[in-house]
Motif scaffolding. Structure first.
Motif, PDB file in Angstrom:
ATOM      1  N   MET A  83     -13.343  17.161   9.997  1.00 15.90           N
ATOM      2  CA  MET A  83     -11.889  16.988   9.888  1.00 15.90           C
ATOM      3  C   MET A  83     -11.587  15.990   8.771  1.00 15.90           C
ATOM      4  SD  MET A  83      -9.153  16.061  12.888  1.00 15.90           S
ATOM      5  CE  MET A  83      -9.507  17.628  13.707  1.00 15.90           C
ATOM      6  N   ASP A  84     -10.594  16.310   7.975  1.00  8.25           N
ATOM      7  CA  ASP A  84     -10.237  15.505   6.808  1.00  8.25           C
ATOM      8  C   ASP A  84      -9.554  14.213   7.246  1.00  8.25           C
ATOM      9  OD1 ASP A  84      -9.246  14.435   4.456  1.00  8.25           O
ATOM     10  OD2 ASP A  84      -8.672  16.362   3.625  1.00  8.25           O
ATOM     11  N   TRP A  85     -10.190  13.063   6.959  1.00  5.42           N
ATOM     12  CA  TRP A  85      -9.605  11.774   7.325  1.00  5.42           C
ATOM     13  C   TRP A  85      -8.261  11.559   6.655  1.00  5.42           C
ATOM     14  CZ3 TRP A  85      -8.350   7.995  10.150  1.00  5.42           C
ATOM     15  CH2 TRP A  85      -7.830   6.821   9.616  1.00  5.42           C
ATOM     16  N   ASP A  86      -8.101  12.050   5.432  1.00  5.92           N
ATOM     17  CA  ASP A  86      -6.823  11.870   4.748  1.00  5.92           C
ATOM     18  C   ASP A  86      -5.679  12.501   5.530  1.00  5.92           C
ATOM     19  OD1 ASP A  86      -7.456  10.277   2.637  1.00  5.92           O
ATOM     20  OD2 ASP A  86      -7.821  11.902   1.232  1.00  5.92           O
ATOM     21  N   ASN A  87      -5.913  13.671   6.126  1.00  4.74           N
ATOM     22  CA  ASN A  87      -4.873  14.295   6.943  1.00  4.74           C
ATOM     23  C   ASN A  87      -4.520  13.412   8.139  1.00  4.74           C
ATOM     24  OD1 ASN A  87      -4.778  16.475   5.254  1.00  4.74           O
ATOM     25  ND2 ASN A  87      -5.906  17.860   6.591  1.00  4.74           N
ATOM     26  N   LEU A  88      -5.544  12.808   8.727  1.00  9.13           N
ATOM     27  CA  LEU A  88      -5.314  11.920   9.863  1.00  9.13           C
ATOM     28  C   LEU A  88      -4.542  10.670   9.436  1.00  9.13           C
ATOM     29  CD1 LEU A  88      -8.789  12.197  11.607  1.00  9.13           C
ATOM     30  CD2 LEU A  88      -6.627  13.176  12.405  1.00  9.13           C
ATOM     31  N   ARG A  89      -4.820  10.193   8.248  1.00  3.41           N
ATOM     32  CA  ARG A  89      -4.105   9.026   7.720  1.00  3.41           C
ATOM     33  C   ARG A  89      -2.620   9.352   7.529  1.00  3.41           C
ATOM     34  NH1 ARG A  89      -3.540   6.948   2.397  1.00  3.41           N
ATOM     35  NH2 ARG A  89      -4.720   8.726   1.616  1.00  3.41           N
ATOM     36  N   PHE A  90      -2.327  10.541   7.039  1.00  2.00           N
ATOM     37  CA  PHE A  90      -0.936  10.973   6.882  1.00  2.00           C
ATOM     38  C   PHE A  90      -0.260  11.122   8.247  1.00  2.00           C
ATOM     39  CE2 PHE A  90      -2.240  11.588   2.632  1.00  2.00           C
ATOM     40  CZ  PHE A  90      -1.112  11.767   1.836  1.00  2.00           C
ATOM     41  N   PHE A  91      -1.009  11.632   9.211  1.00  2.00           N
ATOM     42  CA  PHE A  91      -0.496  11.752  10.576  1.00  2.00           C
ATOM     43  C   PHE A  91      -0.113  10.373  11.122  1.00  2.00           C
ATOM     44  CE2 PHE A  91      -1.845  11.028  15.001  1.00  2.00           C
ATOM     45  CZ  PHE A  91      -0.925  11.811  15.680  1.00  2.00           C
ATOM     46  N   LEU A  92      -0.968   9.388  10.897  1.00  2.00           N
ATOM     47  CA  LEU A  92      -0.734   8.043  11.410  1.00  2.00           C
ATOM     48  C   LEU A  92       0.524   7.428  10.803  1.00  2.00           C
ATOM     49  CD1 LEU A  92      -2.095   6.042  13.320  1.00  2.00           C
ATOM     50  CD2 LEU A  92      -3.399   5.154  11.384  1.00  2.00           C
ATOM     51  N   GLU A  93       0.700   7.595   9.511  1.00  3.67           N
ATOM     52  CA  GLU A  93       1.865   7.002   8.857  1.00  3.67           C
ATOM     53  C   GLU A  93       3.159   7.702   9.263  1.00  3.67           C
ATOM     54  OE1 GLU A  93       1.888   4.245   7.471  1.00  3.67           O
ATOM     55  OE2 GLU A  93      -0.260   3.982   7.273  1.00  3.67           O
ATOM     56  N   LEU A  94       3.121   9.028   9.466  1.00  2.00           N
ATOM     57  CA  LEU A  94       4.323   9.724   9.909  1.00  2.00           C
ATOM     58  C   LEU A  94       4.675   9.323  11.338  1.00  2.00           C
ATOM     59  CD1 LEU A  94       6.596  11.692   9.420  1.00  2.00           C
ATOM     60  CD2 LEU A  94       5.059  13.574  10.038  1.00  2.00           C
ATOM     61  N   ALA A  95       3.665   9.126  12.173  1.00  3.80           N
ATOM     62  CA  ALA A  95       3.912   8.671  13.549  1.00  3.80           C
ATOM     63  C   ALA A  95       4.580   7.304  13.543  1.00  3.80           C
ATOM     64  CB  ALA A  95       2.597   8.630  14.326  1.00  3.80           C
ATOM     65  N   ARG A  96       4.212   6.458  12.613  1.00  3.00           N
ATOM     66  CA  ARG A  96       4.775   5.106  12.544  1.00  3.00           C
ATOM     67  C   ARG A  96       6.152   5.086  11.902  1.00  3.00           C
ATOM     68  NH1 ARG A  96      -0.980   2.399  10.637  1.00  3.00           N
ATOM     69  NH2 ARG A  96      -1.749   1.916  12.745  1.00  3.00           N
ATOM     70  N   ALA A  97       6.328   5.874  10.842  1.00  2.00           N
ATOM     71  CA  ALA A  97       7.589   5.849  10.106  1.00  2.00           C
ATOM     72  C   ALA A  97       8.665   6.708  10.764  1.00  2.00           C
ATOM     73  CB  ALA A  97       7.366   6.309   8.669  1.00  2.00           C
ATOM     74  N   GLY A  98       8.263   7.829  11.347  1.00  2.00           N
ATOM     75  CA  GLY A  98       9.221   8.695  12.026  1.00  2.00           C
ATOM     76  C   GLY A  98       9.922   9.692  11.126  1.00  2.00           C
ATOM     77  N   THR A  99       9.793   9.522   9.797  1.00  2.00           N
ATOM     78  CA  THR A  99      10.409  10.458   8.853  1.00  2.00           C
ATOM     79  C   THR A  99       9.422  10.746   7.726  1.00  2.00           C
ATOM     80  OG1 THR A  99      11.396   8.749   7.433  1.00  2.00           O
ATOM     81  CG2 THR A  99      12.707   9.527   9.313  1.00  2.00           C
ATOM     82  N   LEU A 100       9.559  11.915   7.124  1.00  2.00           N
ATOM     83  CA  LEU A 100       8.691  12.270   5.997  1.00  2.00           C
ATOM     84  C   LEU A 100       8.912  11.310   4.831  1.00  2.00           C
ATOM     85  CD1 LEU A 100       9.054  16.175   5.993  1.00  2.00           C
ATOM     86  CD2 LEU A 100       7.047  14.860   6.706  1.00  2.00           C
ATOM     87  N   VAL A 101      10.171  10.966   4.583  1.00  2.00           N
ATOM     88  CA  VAL A 101      10.483  10.073   3.464  1.00  2.00           C
ATOM     89  C   VAL A 101       9.891   8.686   3.708  1.00  2.00           C
ATOM     90  CG1 VAL A 101      12.345   8.911   2.222  1.00  2.00           C
ATOM     91  CG2 VAL A 101      12.561  11.328   2.815  1.00  2.00           C
ATOM     92  N   GLY A 102      10.017   8.184   4.947  1.00  2.00           N
ATOM     93  CA  GLY A 102       9.457   6.870   5.264  1.00  2.00           C
ATOM     94  C   GLY A 102       7.948   6.844   5.137  1.00  2.00           C
ATOM     95  N   ALA A 103       7.287   7.879   5.640  1.00  2.00           N
ATOM     96  CA  ALA A 103       5.825   7.953   5.535  1.00  2.00           C
ATOM     97  C   ALA A 103       5.400   8.066   4.083  1.00  2.00           C
ATOM     98  CB  ALA A 103       5.306   9.136   6.344  1.00  2.00           C
ATOM     99  N   ALA A 104       6.137   8.867   3.306  1.00  2.00           N
ATOM    100  CA  ALA A 104       5.799   9.038   1.891  1.00  2.00           C
ATOM    101  C   ALA A 104       5.906   7.720   1.140  1.00  2.00           C
ATOM    102  CB  ALA A 104       6.731  10.081   1.270  1.00  2.00           C
ATOM    103  N   ARG A 105       6.937   6.944   1.473  1.00  2.00           N
ATOM    104  CA  ARG A 105       7.116   5.642   0.825  1.00  2.00           C
ATOM    105  C   ARG A 105       5.947   4.721   1.127  1.00  2.00           C
ATOM    106  NH1 ARG A 105      11.565   4.300   3.163  1.00  2.00           N
ATOM    107  NH2 ARG A 105      12.866   5.463   1.703  1.00  2.00           N
ATOM    108  N   ARG A 106       5.489   4.723   2.375  1.00  2.00           N
ATOM    109  CA  ARG A 106       4.366   3.866   2.769  1.00  2.00           C
ATOM    110  C   ARG A 106       3.064   4.310   2.113  1.00  2.00           C
ATOM    111  NH1 ARG A 106       5.385   1.434   8.264  1.00  2.00           N
ATOM    112  NH2 ARG A 106       3.215   1.804   8.783  1.00  2.00           N
ATOM    113  N   LEU A 107       2.939   5.606   1.880  1.00  2.00           N
ATOM    114  CA  LEU A 107       1.697   6.152   1.324  1.00  2.00           C
ATOM    115  C   LEU A 107       1.719   6.240  -0.201  1.00  2.00           C
ATOM    116  CD1 LEU A 107       1.273   8.956   3.975  1.00  2.00           C
ATOM    117  CD2 LEU A 107      -0.412   7.149   3.567  1.00  2.00           C
ATOM    118  N   GLY A 108       2.892   6.102  -0.800  1.00  2.00           N
ATOM    119  CA  GLY A 108       3.005   6.185  -2.246  1.00  2.00           C
ATOM    120  C   GLY A 108       2.894   7.598  -2.778  1.00  2.00           C
TER     121      GLY A 108
END
Length: 296
Positions: free
Chosen positions: A1-26
């Motif tokens: 399983m791709d860890w990067d996908n899991l990392r994106f999952f974690l940030e979206l769970a924390r931010a609650g929005t795609l835009v918020g997660a994208a901002r945190r991930l750059g």
């Protein structure tokens, strides 16, 4: 399983929005959406429910979240221990609290704390509403009500004083207020009753049920500004009223109230170095502000 996908999952769970997660991930928000879709295909389950206000974890997502957080903690531990890696705190800590307390008490010391740990990112959610630990909106929550259930660590952070205040100019234009009965006929500033996010803020009715309001607002800082402008009287935290020496306590001793801030975090976070350090720092920083939180 791709860890990067899991990392994106974690940030979206924390931010609650795609835009918020994208901002945190750059990255772009479409990249976040693509990564989540890829992960959902891998696990053959929907991990988020798409709603108007953002993305909410499904039951499958909530089951996956603690496992991914454990992976993140293990990764950060390995990263910190690797040869050539400097010591220090790394990662993101998200702190949720009330608007006034976050802006006027915590913002400055948390900024200094983050500056002393270059690898650490501190997100401060200072909002006029509840920040939910159960929904993973924050890693550490400081609230007016003690969490009643769940696998959480809870401590009493501090008591704080609220008093009835008015601008000196307002008081000079009205008859002296020496008893609660003298409050009749005065204009008040307060919360919007049906939008109160905590029963602990239902304070004014303990003293006087106003017949007239100059302003009602969900924001304690808006209430503060209205009182500063001479609009009327309001029950304000002492640490808020202290921002303007023109505000004067009314009925001191009689119109004085005490409330409590509770600090909590998920029990599973207690072994993370950044959580431990932030938790300890918050207790220390708030302990140093007792003079303004609980004035004599």
């Amino acid at each position: 399983m791709d860890w990067d996908n899991l990392r994106f999952f974690l940030e979206l769970a924390r931010a609650g929005t795609l835009v918020g997660a994208a901002r945190r991930l750059g990255v772009d928000h479409t990249t976040v959406a693509r990564r989540i879709q890829g992960l959902e295909k891998q696990v053959d389950a929907a991990l988020f429910a798409r709603e108007a206000g953002g993305h909410r974890l499904t039951e499958a997502g909530r089951a996956l979240l603690p496992r991914v957080e454990a992976m993140e903690a293990a990764f950060l531990a390995v990263q910190s221990a690797a040869p050539g890696v400097g010591t220090g705190l790394h990662g993101v800590v998200r702190i949720g609290t009330t608007e006034g307390f976050g802006n006027l008490v915590l913002a400055a010391p948390l900024a200094r704390f983050a500056q002393s740990h270059p690898g650490l990112v501190v997100d401060l959610l200072a909002l006029p509403r509840l920040v939910h630990l159960s929904r993973r909106e924050a890693d550490i929550v400081i609230s007016l009500e003690r969490p009643a259930r769940g696998a959480v660590i809870v401590v009493k952070l501090t008591d704080y004083v609220l008093q009835l205040y008015a601008n000196r100019s307002y008081l000079a234009q009205h008859a002296p207020i020496t008893t609660p009965e003298d409050l009749r006929g005065h204009s008040f500033v307060s919360y919007v009753d049906d939008l109160l996010f905590s029963k602990e803020l239902q304070i004014l009715d303990e003293l006087h049920r106003p017949a007239q309001f100059a302003l009602r607002s969900t924001s304690v800082l808006a209430q503060f500004e209205a009182v500063r402008a001479g609009a009327g009287l309001a029950v304000l935290p002492a640490f808020v009223a202290a921002q303007d020496p023109a505000l004067q306590p009314v009925l001191p001793g009689q119109a004085r109230f005490t409330r409590t801030f509770w600090m909590s975090m998920p029990a599973e976070n207690k072994h993370m170095a950044r959580m431990q350090a932030t938790w300890a720092y918050l207790r220390e920083a708030v302990g140093q502000r007792q003079g303004v939180l609980n004035p004599a």
